[in-house]
Design an enzyme around this catalytic site. Structure first.
Site, PDB file in Angstrom:
ATOM      1  CG  ASP A   1      -6.027  -1.542  -4.509  1.00 59.63           C
ATOM      2  OD1 ASP A   1      -6.401  -0.823  -3.759  1.00 59.63           O
ATOM      3  OD2 ASP A   1      -4.906  -2.225  -4.033  1.00 59.63           O
TER       4      ASP A   1
ATOM      5  CB  SER B   1      -0.987  -0.145   1.150  1.00 56.64           C
ATOM      6  OG  SER B   1      -2.012   0.974   0.975  1.00 56.64           O
TER       7      SER B   1
ATOM      8  CG  HIS C   1      -5.216  -2.881  -0.207  1.00 53.56           C
ATOM      9  ND1 HIS C   1      -4.822  -1.805  -1.407  1.00 53.56           N
ATOM     10  CD2 HIS C   1      -4.547  -2.249   0.924  1.00 53.56           C
ATOM     11  CE1 HIS C   1      -3.873  -0.942  -0.897  1.00 53.56           C
ATOM     12  NE2 HIS C   1      -3.899  -1.226   0.502  1.00 53.56           N
TER      13      HIS C   1
END
Length: 408
Positions: A285, A189, A352
């Protein structure tokens, strides 16, 4: 003033979304009796970087930054894997003040021990290629992907991400990383974005004889239009870059022809990264769907409330919109994928951060493209066992191996 309150609202929502991702449910999972999932994960203690303050390397609240290190052994004793933690960004003073009272802005609130799973696992059956390496989790507490260099004296906020990066690397080099035979910089991330931003810097730490590569997991944030036809993420990144003093630390290969805000987006950076880079990303995502494509601030009629939380509740026209986002993602990596040194694994899942979860990294039923899963694809690329890892899954709903995320 109205725009300022939009940024404040978005910042607070992002903090809540980060918390939500950590508590999200995962569907389509089938656990196998006696599998690695039933093993207790290794718990690794927090090490604060003593002397970091003198180098200007402090968290948002001025506390010491830190990392978790588990030493390698055997064939992996001289190999190092660095995982940069993610956790969103703070784009305004109010949001950063909120963050500095959490583990994403202060080591005071960080867990003293964290589990090492997925790419950090110490078990061969869970992490076949990196289990016995020196494995490090660098904690994220600066709010700008380890790239800022500024401060706000009035709010007692320190935007020192670049200094934290440098201090952590210097400390790890003194811990033996300087003798690495092989090294992999990874991140998820906001940490995945950081692994792209710092990839070539990481390469420069080592002699040319050291095999050095980088992995970005869920870090391919796109400069995309949201459902209202605006650029929510670009506006937020502009605020982050300005507030944290990021421009001076962005790659000049990008800032020489694009403005600093655009150079915070991976799609404008990846083709100029000289070091071999692997992009692991879900085509749908879930963070980008919730915070960039269809955030509440642009969903005026609340059409996306159910779809944001659960992909199975998306209408046909919403799925069509998300297919367009997937196409944008694939277009953004076309030039990048021409370089055989680079690797790709883009599966058509609603997920994710797939390298940090055991069920998606390496498990009996982990996500696959063709006959290869994520861990095997990354390992084949890193060790050059297969040339040209370019795995792109077919569009939703044809991938039946996904572990899709559903939010309460």
């Amino acid at each position: 003033m109205k725009l300022l309150w939009v940024f404040v609202f978005m910042g607070l929502l992002i903090c809540k979304w980060v918390e939500g991702f950590e508590n999200a449910n995962v569907t389509d999972m089938h656990f196998v009796e006696g599998s690695a999932f039933y093993n207790r994960p290794l718990l690794v203690g927090l090490t604060l970087i003593n002397g970091a303050t003198a180098k200007g390397a402090v968290c948002l609240d001025g506390s010491l930054p830190g990392y978790h290190l588990h030493r390698g052994w055997g064939s992996g004793a001289n190999n190092w894997l660095i995982q940069l933690e993610g956790g969103g960004w703070c784009a305004n003073i109010r949001n950063c003040i909120y963050s500095k009272r959490t583990r994403h802005g202060s080591s005071v609130f960080m867990e003293k021990q964290i589990p090492f799973v997925g790419i950090l696992s110490n078990k061969a059956e869970e992490n076949p290629d990196f289990f016995n390496w020196n494995r490090v989790k660098v904690r994220y507490c600066d709010g700008a992907s380890f790239s800022g260099d500024s401060q706000n004296a009035a709010a007692r906020l320190y935007f020192r991400g670049q200094h934290i990066w440098s201090a952590a690397m210097e400390d790890l080099m003194s811990q033996g990383m300087r003798y690495a035979k092989q090294a992999l910089l990874s991140g998820c991330s906001a940490g995945g974005l950081a692994s792209i931003l710092h990839c070539d810097e990481f390469r420069e730490l080592f002699p040319r004889t050291t095999r050095v590569k980088c992995l970005s997991d869920a870090g391919l944030f796109l400069d995309a239009l949201d459902v209202a036809g605006r650029r929510t993420l670009r506006n937020m990144f502009r605020a982050v870059v300005s507030l944290h003093g990021v421009p001076k630390n962005l790659p000049r290969s990008c800032t020489s022809h694009l403005n600093p805000t655009l150079c915070f987006f991976p799609q404008y950076l990846i083709s100029s990264v000289r070091t071999p880079l692997f992009l692991l990303n879900a085509a749908y995502d879930t963070w980008q769907i919730q915070a960039s494509l269809a955030p509440p601030s642009t969903d005026y009629h609340w059409n996306w409330v159910d779809c944001r939380k659960n992909y199975a509740r998306c209408s046909s026209w919403q799925i069509h919109y998300l297919q367009g986002f997937r196409n944008q993602m694939l277009n953004s990596v076309k030039r990048f994928s021409r370089y055989r040194k680079n690797g790709l694994f883009i599966n058509s899942c609603f997920s994710h951060c797939q390298s940090e979860r055991q069920d998606t990294w390496f498990a009996p039923n982990s996500p696959h493209i063709g006959n290869r899963g994520i861990a095997q694809s990354v390992g084949n690329w890193f060790f050059d066992r297969v040339v040209g890892i370019q795995a792109i899954g077919c569009p939703y709903p044809c991938d039946k191996t996904c572990h899709n995320m559903v939010f309460q």
